[in-house]
Design a protein around this motif. Structure first.
Motif, PDB file in Angstrom:
ATOM      1  N   THR A 203       0.859  -0.923   0.139  1.00  0.00           N
ATOM      2  CA  THR A 203      -0.103   0.070  -0.021  1.00  0.00           C
ATOM      3  C   THR A 203       1.296   1.028  -0.032  1.00  0.00           C
ATOM      4  O   THR A 203       0.507   1.743  -0.304  1.00  0.00           O
ATOM      5  CB  THR A 203      -0.737  -0.277   1.174  1.00  0.00           C
ATOM      6  N   ASP A 204       2.116   1.169   0.675  1.00  0.00           N
ATOM      7  CA  ASP A 204       3.013   2.120   0.810  1.00  0.00           C
ATOM      8  C   ASP A 204       2.985   2.782  -0.500  1.00  0.00           C
ATOM      9  O   ASP A 204       3.504   3.346  -1.524  1.00  0.00           O
ATOM     10  CB  ASP A 204       4.067   2.060   1.347  1.00  0.00           C
ATOM     11  N   SER A 205       3.707   1.493  -1.476  1.00  0.00           N
ATOM     12  CA  SER A 205       3.804   1.536  -2.960  1.00  0.00           C
ATOM     13  C   SER A 205       3.443   2.343  -3.792  1.00  0.00           C
ATOM     14  O   SER A 205       3.280   3.201  -5.046  1.00  0.00           O
ATOM     15  CB  SER A 205       4.322   0.033  -2.980  1.00  0.00           C
ATOM     16  N   LEU A 206       1.738   1.866  -3.693  1.00  0.00           N
ATOM     17  CA  LEU A 206       0.578   1.533  -4.590  1.00  0.00           C
ATOM     18  C   LEU A 206       0.887   4.330  -4.231  1.00  0.00           C
ATOM     19  O   LEU A 206       0.388   4.550  -4.918  1.00  0.00           O
ATOM     20  CB  LEU A 206      -0.831   1.728  -3.728  1.00  0.00           C
TER      21      LEU A 206
ATOM     22  N   VAL B 105     -14.787   9.137  -6.288  1.00  0.00           N
ATOM     23  CA  VAL B 105     -14.456   8.308  -5.078  1.00  0.00           C
ATOM     24  C   VAL B 105     -13.280   6.720  -5.916  1.00  0.00           C
ATOM     25  O   VAL B 105     -13.904   5.809  -5.988  1.00  0.00           O
ATOM     26  CB  VAL B 105     -14.947   7.116  -4.031  1.00  0.00           C
ATOM     27  N   VAL B 106     -12.475   6.926  -6.374  1.00  0.00           N
ATOM     28  CA  VAL B 106     -10.973   5.905  -6.610  1.00  0.00           C
ATOM     29  C   VAL B 106     -11.300   4.382  -6.176  1.00  0.00           C
ATOM     30  O   VAL B 106     -10.734   4.603  -5.060  1.00  0.00           O
ATOM     31  CB  VAL B 106     -10.616   6.346  -7.232  1.00  0.00           C
ATOM     32  N   PHE B 107     -11.465   3.210  -6.730  1.00  0.00           N
ATOM     33  CA  PHE B 107     -11.394   1.984  -6.427  1.00  0.00           C
ATOM     34  C   PHE B 107     -10.225   1.105  -6.512  1.00  0.00           C
ATOM     35  O   PHE B 107      -9.617   1.307  -8.088  1.00  0.00           O
ATOM     36  CB  PHE B 107     -12.233   0.667  -7.111  1.00  0.00           C
ATOM     37  N   GLY B 108      -9.049   1.483  -5.563  1.00  0.00           N
ATOM     38  CA  GLY B 108      -7.295   1.550  -5.606  1.00  0.00           C
ATOM     39  C   GLY B 108      -7.221  -0.106  -4.440  1.00  0.00           C
ATOM     40  O   GLY B 108      -5.801   0.518  -4.137  1.00  0.00           O
ATOM     41  N   LEU B 109      -8.120  -0.875  -5.497  1.00  0.00           N
ATOM     42  CA  LEU B 109      -7.118  -1.988  -4.062  1.00  0.00           C
ATOM     43  C   LEU B 109      -7.538  -3.352  -4.967  1.00  0.00           C
ATOM     44  O   LEU B 109      -7.611  -3.869  -6.216  1.00  0.00           O
ATOM     45  CB  LEU B 109      -8.928  -2.338  -3.056  1.00  0.00           C
ATOM     46  N   LEU B 110      -6.370  -3.815  -4.054  1.00  0.00           N
ATOM     47  CA  LEU B 110      -5.569  -4.831  -4.758  1.00  0.00           C
ATOM     48  C   LEU B 110      -6.282  -5.785  -4.750  1.00  0.00           C
ATOM     49  O   LEU B 110      -6.081  -6.557  -3.945  1.00  0.00           O
ATOM     50  CB  LEU B 110      -3.883  -5.126  -5.087  1.00  0.00           C
ATOM     51  N   THR B 111      -6.552  -6.762  -5.385  1.00  0.00           N
ATOM     52  CA  THR B 111      -7.477  -8.123  -5.703  1.00  0.00           C
ATOM     53  C   THR B 111      -6.506  -9.687  -5.784  1.00  0.00           C
ATOM     54  O   THR B 111      -7.157 -10.130  -6.479  1.00  0.00           O
ATOM     55  CB  THR B 111      -9.095  -8.282  -5.356  1.00  0.00           C
ATOM     56  N   PRO B 112      -5.178  -9.566  -5.817  1.00  0.00           N
ATOM     57  CA  PRO B 112      -4.460 -10.898  -5.796  1.00  0.00           C
ATOM     58  C   PRO B 112      -4.779 -12.917  -5.399  1.00  0.00           C
ATOM     59  O   PRO B 112      -4.852 -12.191  -4.344  1.00  0.00           O
ATOM     60  CB  PRO B 112      -3.424 -10.056  -6.086  1.00  0.00           C
ATOM     61  N   ASN B 113      -4.187 -13.314  -6.384  1.00  0.00           N
ATOM     62  CA  ASN B 113      -4.215 -13.798  -5.417  1.00  0.00           C
ATOM     63  C   ASN B 113      -3.186 -14.657  -4.793  1.00  0.00           C
ATOM     64  O   ASN B 113      -3.028 -15.791  -3.801  1.00  0.00           O
ATOM     65  CB  ASN B 113      -4.290 -15.906  -6.607  1.00  0.00           C
TER      66      ASN B 113
ATOM     67  N   ALA C 164       1.606  -3.471  -7.700  1.00  0.00           N
ATOM     68  CA  ALA C 164       2.961  -1.878  -6.949  1.00  0.00           C
ATOM     69  C   ALA C 164       3.431  -1.216  -6.903  1.00  0.00           C
ATOM     70  O   ALA C 164       5.012  -1.351  -6.013  1.00  0.00           O
ATOM     71  CB  ALA C 164       2.327  -2.519  -5.623  1.00  0.00           C
ATOM     72  N   GLY C 165       4.244  -1.696  -8.410  1.00  0.00           N
ATOM     73  CA  GLY C 165       6.260  -1.717  -9.005  1.00  0.00           C
ATOM     74  C   GLY C 165       6.475  -2.461  -9.966  1.00  0.00           C
ATOM     75  O   GLY C 165       7.236  -2.328 -10.156  1.00  0.00           O
TER      76      GLY C 165
ATOM     77  N   GLY D  79      -0.954   2.109  -8.624  1.00  0.00           N
ATOM     78  CA  GLY D  79      -1.802   3.518  -8.069  1.00  0.00           C
ATOM     79  C   GLY D  79      -1.329   4.171  -9.027  1.00  0.00           C
ATOM     80  O   GLY D  79      -2.310   6.112  -8.917  1.00  0.00           O
ATOM     81  N   VAL D  80      -0.852   4.543 -10.315  1.00  0.00           N
ATOM     82  CA  VAL D  80      -0.379   5.586 -10.866  1.00  0.00           C
ATOM     83  C   VAL D  80      -2.188   5.530 -11.986  1.00  0.00           C
ATOM     84  O   VAL D  80      -2.923   6.330 -11.426  1.00  0.00           O
ATOM     85  CB  VAL D  80       0.767   4.980 -12.222  1.00  0.00           C
ATOM     86  N   GLU D  81      -2.506   4.367 -12.271  1.00  0.00           N
ATOM     87  CA  GLU D  81      -3.970   3.690 -13.132  1.00  0.00           C
ATOM     88  C   GLU D  81      -5.223   5.016 -11.870  1.00  0.00           C
ATOM     89  O   GLU D  81      -5.975   4.828 -12.409  1.00  0.00           O
ATOM     90  CB  GLU D  81      -4.375   2.385 -12.979  1.00  0.00           C
ATOM     91  N   ALA D  82      -5.244   4.473 -10.497  1.00  0.00           N
ATOM     92  CA  ALA D  82      -6.113   4.836  -9.964  1.00  0.00           C
ATOM     93  C   ALA D  82      -5.946   6.429  -9.454  1.00  0.00           C
ATOM     94  O   ALA D  82      -6.754   7.265  -9.842  1.00  0.00           O
ATOM     95  CB  ALA D  82      -5.603   4.314  -7.950  1.00  0.00           C
ATOM     96  N   ALA D  83      -5.038   7.227  -9.506  1.00  0.00           N
ATOM     97  CA  ALA D  83      -4.516   8.706  -9.687  1.00  0.00           C
ATOM     98  C   ALA D  83      -4.802   9.144 -10.785  1.00  0.00           C
ATOM     99  O   ALA D  83      -5.657   9.718 -11.149  1.00  0.00           O
ATOM    100  CB  ALA D  83      -2.992   9.081  -9.632  1.00  0.00           C
ATOM    101  N   VAL D  84      -4.585   8.682 -11.728  1.00  0.00           N
ATOM    102  CA  VAL D  84      -5.400   9.408 -13.730  1.00  0.00           C
ATOM    103  C   VAL D  84      -6.868   8.598 -13.426  1.00  0.00           C
ATOM    104  O   VAL D  84      -7.156   9.817 -14.127  1.00  0.00           O
ATOM    105  CB  VAL D  84      -4.535   8.166 -15.021  1.00  0.00           C
ATOM    106  N   ALA D  85      -7.587   7.894 -12.612  1.00  0.00           N
ATOM    107  CA  ALA D  85      -8.940   7.841 -12.552  1.00  0.00           C
ATOM    108  C   ALA D  85      -9.303   9.178 -12.208  1.00  0.00           C
ATOM    109  O   ALA D  85     -10.634   9.181 -12.676  1.00  0.00           O
ATOM    110  CB  ALA D  85      -8.833   6.901 -12.245  1.00  0.00           C
TER     111      ALA D  85
END
Length: 160
Positions: A36-39, A120-128, A137-138, A145-151
């Motif tokens: 989350t810090d990387s995001l 209100v942007v959904f920047g929640l990763l839901t990986p396996n 996350a980098g 995080g880039v995608e969330a900011a752009v959204a």
């Protein structure tokens, strides 16, 4: 996976608006902090690169992903906040906990956005796996995080 076909850090600048006076609240889950810090770092870097003022970017931490929606609501109700970005990571486990949390956060974020009529942007990763989270996350797939900011930026433009 769609992510395997594109980098999360690549985006079109079409329809980006002047965000120099826009205020962004970033709500970050404390769970899985390396991710989350990387995001968060990618969100801030992208917002600054696109013209946001550092003084107009706020971070608020919440304990986990489930709490993102209440954190988002508290930030969205502040009239001066133009957009809220929620960041978290829930990694699939052996129980249905993953499904309940991800579903609740998705619905909660949508409801907050509609209630306050702001992005209100959904920047929640839901990986396996944890590795898939780091890849998004980098890592090899860029940074969500880039995608969330752009959204957030694009939706502010859409909402004008």
């Amino acid at each position: 996976m769609a992510t395997a076909l594109k980098s999360l850090s690549e985006y079109s600048k079409k329809k980006n608006i002047d965000i120099s006076n826009k205020k962004f609240a970033i709500v970050v889950s404390e769970y899985n902090p390396k991710i989350t810090d990387s995001l968060h770092g990618a969100v801030v870097e992208t917002l600054l690169k696109e013209g946001a003022s550092e003084r107009n970017i706020y971070r608020e931490d919440v304990p986990g992903a489930f709490e993102l929606t209440f954190g988002a609501q508290l930030m969205a109700q502040i009239e001066e906040v133009d957009a809220v970005i929620c960041l978290g990571c829930v990694i699939q486990g052996e129980t249905k906990h993953f499904d309940f949390i991800c579903d609740a956060v998705a619905h909660g974020v949508t409801n907050v956005s509609l209630k306050y009529n702001k992005p209100v942007v959904f920047g929640l990763l839901t990986p396996n796996t944890e590795q898939q989270a780091f890849d998004r996350a980098g890592g090899k797939h860029g940074n969500k995080g880039v995608e969330a900011a752009v959204a957030a930026i694009k939706m502010l433009g859409f909402n004008q």
